[in-house]
Design a protein around this motif. Sequence first.
Motif, PDB file in Angstrom:
ATOM      1  N   ARG A  42      99.441 -49.951  31.295  1.00 33.47           N
ATOM      2  CA  ARG A  42      99.600 -48.269  31.083  1.00 33.47           C
ATOM      3  C   ARG A  42     100.928 -48.063  31.756  1.00 33.47           C
ATOM      4  O   ARG A  42     101.599 -47.098  31.102  1.00 33.47           O
ATOM      5  N   VAL A  43     100.964 -48.199  33.130  1.00 31.82           N
ATOM      6  CA  VAL A  43     101.955 -47.418  33.751  1.00 31.82           C
ATOM      7  C   VAL A  43     103.361 -48.035  33.985  1.00 31.82           C
ATOM      8  O   VAL A  43     104.219 -47.311  34.074  1.00 31.82           O
ATOM      9  N   VAL A  44     103.525 -49.441  33.863  1.00 26.76           N
ATOM     10  CA  VAL A  44     104.686 -50.209  33.726  1.00 26.76           C
ATOM     11  C   VAL A  44     105.320 -50.041  32.423  1.00 26.76           C
ATOM     12  O   VAL A  44     105.001 -50.154  31.249  1.00 26.76           O
ATOM     13  N   ASN A  45     106.571 -49.808  32.459  1.00 33.45           N
ATOM     14  CA  ASN A  45     107.560 -49.523  31.480  1.00 33.45           C
ATOM     15  C   ASN A  45     107.655 -50.889  30.474  1.00 33.45           C
ATOM     16  O   ASN A  45     107.421 -52.020  31.080  1.00 33.45           O
ATOM     17  N   ARG A  46     108.464 -50.815  29.281  1.00 33.09           N
ATOM     18  CA  ARG A  46     108.494 -51.948  28.328  1.00 33.09           C
ATOM     19  C   ARG A  46     109.348 -52.883  29.028  1.00 33.09           C
ATOM     20  O   ARG A  46     109.356 -54.063  28.311  1.00 33.09           O
ATOM     21  N   ALA A  47     110.282 -52.497  29.914  1.00 30.75           N
ATOM     22  CA  ALA A  47     111.302 -53.635  30.580  1.00 30.75           C
ATOM     23  C   ALA A  47     110.546 -53.919  31.897  1.00 30.75           C
ATOM     24  O   ALA A  47     111.250 -54.718  32.654  1.00 30.75           O
ATOM     25  N   GLY A  48     109.254 -53.630  32.344  1.00 29.40           N
ATOM     26  CA  GLY A  48     108.947 -53.898  33.484  1.00 29.40           C
ATOM     27  C   GLY A  48     108.303 -55.118  33.977  1.00 29.40           C
ATOM     28  O   GLY A  48     108.296 -56.186  33.123  1.00 29.40           O
ATOM     29  N   THR A  88     101.669 -58.487  25.480  1.00 26.65           N
ATOM     30  CA  THR A  88     102.072 -57.561  26.655  1.00 26.65           C
ATOM     31  C   THR A  88     102.850 -57.893  27.843  1.00 26.65           C
ATOM     32  O   THR A  88     103.741 -57.672  28.468  1.00 26.65           O
ATOM     33  N   TRP A  89     102.326 -59.318  28.128  1.00 30.35           N
ATOM     34  CA  TRP A  89     102.863 -59.992  29.369  1.00 30.35           C
ATOM     35  C   TRP A  89     103.155 -61.449  28.990  1.00 30.35           C
ATOM     36  O   TRP A  89     102.492 -62.395  28.358  1.00 30.35           O
ATOM     37  N   ARG A  90     104.576 -61.897  29.679  1.00 32.26           N
ATOM     38  CA  ARG A  90     104.731 -63.305  29.828  1.00 32.26           C
ATOM     39  C   ARG A  90     104.588 -63.546  31.446  1.00 32.26           C
ATOM     40  O   ARG A  90     105.287 -62.962  32.437  1.00 32.26           O
ATOM     41  N   HIS A 110     106.394 -60.809  33.418  1.00 29.50           N
ATOM     42  CA  HIS A 110     107.500 -59.702  32.968  1.00 29.50           C
ATOM     43  C   HIS A 110     107.011 -59.293  31.511  1.00 29.50           C
ATOM     44  O   HIS A 110     106.170 -60.099  30.806  1.00 29.50           O
ATOM     45  N   ARG A 111     107.514 -58.407  30.908  1.00 24.02           N
ATOM     46  CA  ARG A 111     107.332 -57.981  29.646  1.00 24.02           C
ATOM     47  C   ARG A 111     107.944 -58.754  28.769  1.00 24.02           C
ATOM     48  O   ARG A 111     109.195 -59.371  29.056  1.00 24.02           O
TER      49      ARG A 111
END
Length: 140
Positions: A42-48, A88-90, A110-111
């Motif tokens: 929720r809090v981490v942006n799309r490049a986070g 969501t994540w890699r 990472h996203r």
Amino acid sequence: RLPLPDASIDAVICDVPFGRQYSTVEECRGGLYDRLLSEFDRVVNRAGRVVLLSSLEQEPWVLQSAGLRPVAGSNGKAERQACVASSTWRCVARRELKLGYLEAVIIVLHRPQDSPDKAANEAVDLPLRSGRLWWETSGG
């Protein structure tokens, strides 16, 4: 719930509970990791990115909470471990380390850079656990 707006931060670094000093192993596996990774999502942006410290024993549950589900028949030992990708994540790196007597792992997420539709549910390899992450020098 963290007191932060949605998609408001670039990175999270967290020493997740191992189920020893905080809570129990069963409570961690039974929902704590899911809630934790959901809040990071929720809090981490799309490049986070997210960097987690976990016990080696708890690593499969932490990865599963990040949406990385192991493919049947793969293992995390010497060979690559296959998993079903999350939209969501890699997982881009895993580093083994010792914390006193405890075997631990640093997990770097990472996203995905692909489109969300393309990225979800495809089989990918988790990176091998290594003794160093790409940003570490030979001195550690």
